[in-house]
Design a protein around this motif. Structure first.
Motif, mmCIF file in Angstrom:
data_model
loop_
_atom_site.group_PDB
_atom_site.id
_atom_site.type_symbol
_atom_site.label_atom_id
_atom_site.label_comp_id
_atom_site.label_asym_id
_atom_site.label_seq_id
_atom_site.Cartn_x
_atom_site.Cartn_y
_atom_site.Cartn_z
ATOM 1 N N PRO A 184 -10.481 22.026 -35.182
ATOM 2 C CA PRO A 184 -11.600 21.185 -34.730
ATOM 3 C C PRO A 184 -12.781 22.064 -34.296
ATOM 4 C CG PRO A 184 -9.864 21.256 -33.075
ATOM 5 C CD PRO A 184 -9.320 21.953 -34.288
ATOM 6 N N VAL A 185 -13.954 21.467 -34.226
ATOM 7 C CA VAL A 185 -15.167 22.196 -33.856
ATOM 8 C C VAL A 185 -15.965 21.355 -32.853
ATOM 9 C CG1 VAL A 185 -17.339 23.205 -34.650
ATOM 10 C CG2 VAL A 185 -15.296 23.341 -36.097
ATOM 11 N N TYR A 186 -16.137 21.907 -31.644
ATOM 12 C CA TYR A 186 -16.960 21.246 -30.625
ATOM 13 C C TYR A 186 -18.328 21.910 -30.609
ATOM 14 C CZ TYR A 186 -18.586 19.453 -26.137
ATOM 15 O OH TYR A 186 -19.319 18.820 -25.156
ATOM 16 N N ASN A 187 -19.378 21.102 -30.712
ATOM 17 C CA ASN A 187 -20.747 21.600 -30.763
ATOM 18 C C ASN A 187 -21.381 21.477 -29.375
ATOM 19 O OD1 ASN A 187 -23.588 21.841 -31.119
ATOM 20 N ND2 ASN A 187 -23.384 21.278 -33.282
ATOM 21 N N HIS A 188 -21.614 22.616 -28.725
ATOM 22 C CA HIS A 188 -22.175 22.572 -27.378
ATOM 23 C C HIS A 188 -23.624 22.125 -27.353
ATOM 24 C CE1 HIS A 188 -19.005 24.082 -24.764
ATOM 25 N NE2 HIS A 188 -18.643 24.895 -25.743
ATOM 26 N N GLY A 205 -23.057 18.311 -27.800
ATOM 27 C CA GLY A 205 -22.026 17.705 -26.969
ATOM 28 C C GLY A 205 -21.070 16.833 -27.751
ATOM 29 N N ARG A 206 -21.074 16.996 -29.093
ATOM 30 C CA ARG A 206 -20.209 16.190 -29.953
ATOM 31 C C ARG A 206 -19.373 17.096 -30.853
ATOM 32 N NH1 ARG A 206 -24.380 11.371 -31.924
ATOM 33 N NH2 ARG A 206 -24.860 10.586 -29.812
ATOM 34 N N PHE A 207 -18.516 16.468 -31.634
ATOM 35 C CA PHE A 207 -17.648 17.223 -32.533
ATOM 36 C C PHE A 207 -18.247 17.284 -33.924
ATOM 37 C CE2 PHE A 207 -14.803 15.716 -29.205
ATOM 38 C CZ PHE A 207 -14.133 16.898 -28.875
ATOM 39 N N ASP A 208 -18.258 18.476 -34.506
ATOM 40 C CA ASP A 208 -18.613 18.652 -35.911
ATOM 41 C C ASP A 208 -17.348 18.483 -36.759
ATOM 42 O OD1 ASP A 208 -21.210 19.168 -35.194
ATOM 43 O OD2 ASP A 208 -20.996 21.353 -35.276
#
Length: 321
Positions: free
Chosen positions: A96-100, A103-106
């Protein structure tokens, strides 16, 4: 100087995926203290996963649920355990990839392990299974004054938070930090404490000068002696900056650890001799992280000593088919 066979080549041809777990609060400097091992082995042999990718909720969902990312229930720790186990076997995962920034997931990405895998995050040492999967573990533990200054700078400059939002987040997180994150200190192979320099608090933001303590358990096996040389002629004739070296025994929650503390700035030549000693005794070369610099800080020195401990641990890991 005669060297051992280059250990980088041995690692490159080994089936072992060596895991380094780095735990600590958000913005505590976790990446800083593994920079030396990154520079020594490079991107061909080393990869990194940030455990923020294993958040269960995005930023807005956490706000609505009134839960911080420091709470284990806000993270997919079971998936993390499964993924690390797969990576240690040399298998790729769908990470998984969290985009800071948002604030959402890519969308997830395919992630393949290299021979050294660094895992950085809030809960890296939180469960017995995660501890079992780590070959070497570190807890980074800055003083509140230092930590909150760093967090404020990072979240405002790189993550788009306002000053009020950072302050609100700091207050919300404190209880969860003490409950879920700080106890991981007990299980770490090394604890790094960071405090303002005794030579002036302003030296931290101005010159990255802090008092850094590297606390470790007793070493039971060693490959050879590693010298921390100090050139007294250079020190007494040319050294302009103040510095301190201190050894003590300290209690870290539930463990008694040996603490090596550095503060201030030293001549680079002091550390160059340490670099050469590590090269000779481990067979990892070249090591010349600070070449061309006049002085190095306590942070630099602890990075280098910590990299020696990590290499030392890797040398004693038995090959896993």
């Amino acid at each position: 100087m005669d060297y051992l066979p280059n250990f980088k080549e041995i690692i490159a041809h080994s089936p072992v995926v060596f895991t380094i777990g780095v735990a600590g609060d958000s913005g505590s400097g976790k990446t800083t203290f593994t920079n030396a091992i990154r520079q020594i082995f490079g991107p061909e042999l080393l990869s990194t996963i940030t455990l923020d990718d294993y958040h269960k909720y995005d930023r807005e969902e956490r706000r609505l649920r009134d839960i911080t990312p420091l709470h284990p229930d806000a993270n997919n720790l079971a998936q993390l355990e499964t993924d690390i186990a797969q990576l240690k076997q040399g298998h790729p995962i769908n990470k998984p990839v969290y985009n800071h920034s948002t604030g959402r997931f890519d969308p997830p990405v395919t992630f393949s392990p290299r021979k050294i895998l660094i895992l950085e995050g809030l809960h890296t040492l939180f469960t017995p299974r995660l501890l079992e999967l780590m070959d070497f573990s570190i807890f980074v533990d800055p003083d509140k004054e230092v930590k909150y200054t760093w967090k404020r700078l990072r979240d405002m400059e790189r993550r788009g938070y306002s000053s009020d939002q950072v302050t609100e987040e700091i207050v919300r997180r404190e209880k969860d930090y003490e409950t879920f994150i700080a106890p991981q200190r007990c299980d770490a192979d090394a604890v790094i404490r960071i405090a303002p320099s005794k030579y002036g608090r302003q030296k931290g933001p101005e010159r990255n000068v802090y008092s850094i303590s590297l606390m470790q358990n007793r070493m039971r096996r060693t490959i050879s002696d590693i010298d921390l040389n100090i050139d007294l002629y250079s020190l007494l004739s040319f050294h302009d900056e103040d510095f301190l070296i201190e050894f003590s025994t300290q209690f870290v929650n539930c463990a008694k650890m040996r603490s090596l503390t550095f503060d201030g700035e030293m001549n680079y030549e002091t550390i160059r001799k340490l670099e050469k000693s590590i090269e000779h005794q481990t067979g990892v070369h070249p090591i010349a992280m600070f070449e061309g610099r006049k002085t190095v800080t306590a942070t630099d020195i602890v990075q280098l000593i910590l990299s020696w401990r990590i290499i030392h641990r890797r040398i004693f890991i038995r090959e896993r088919a």
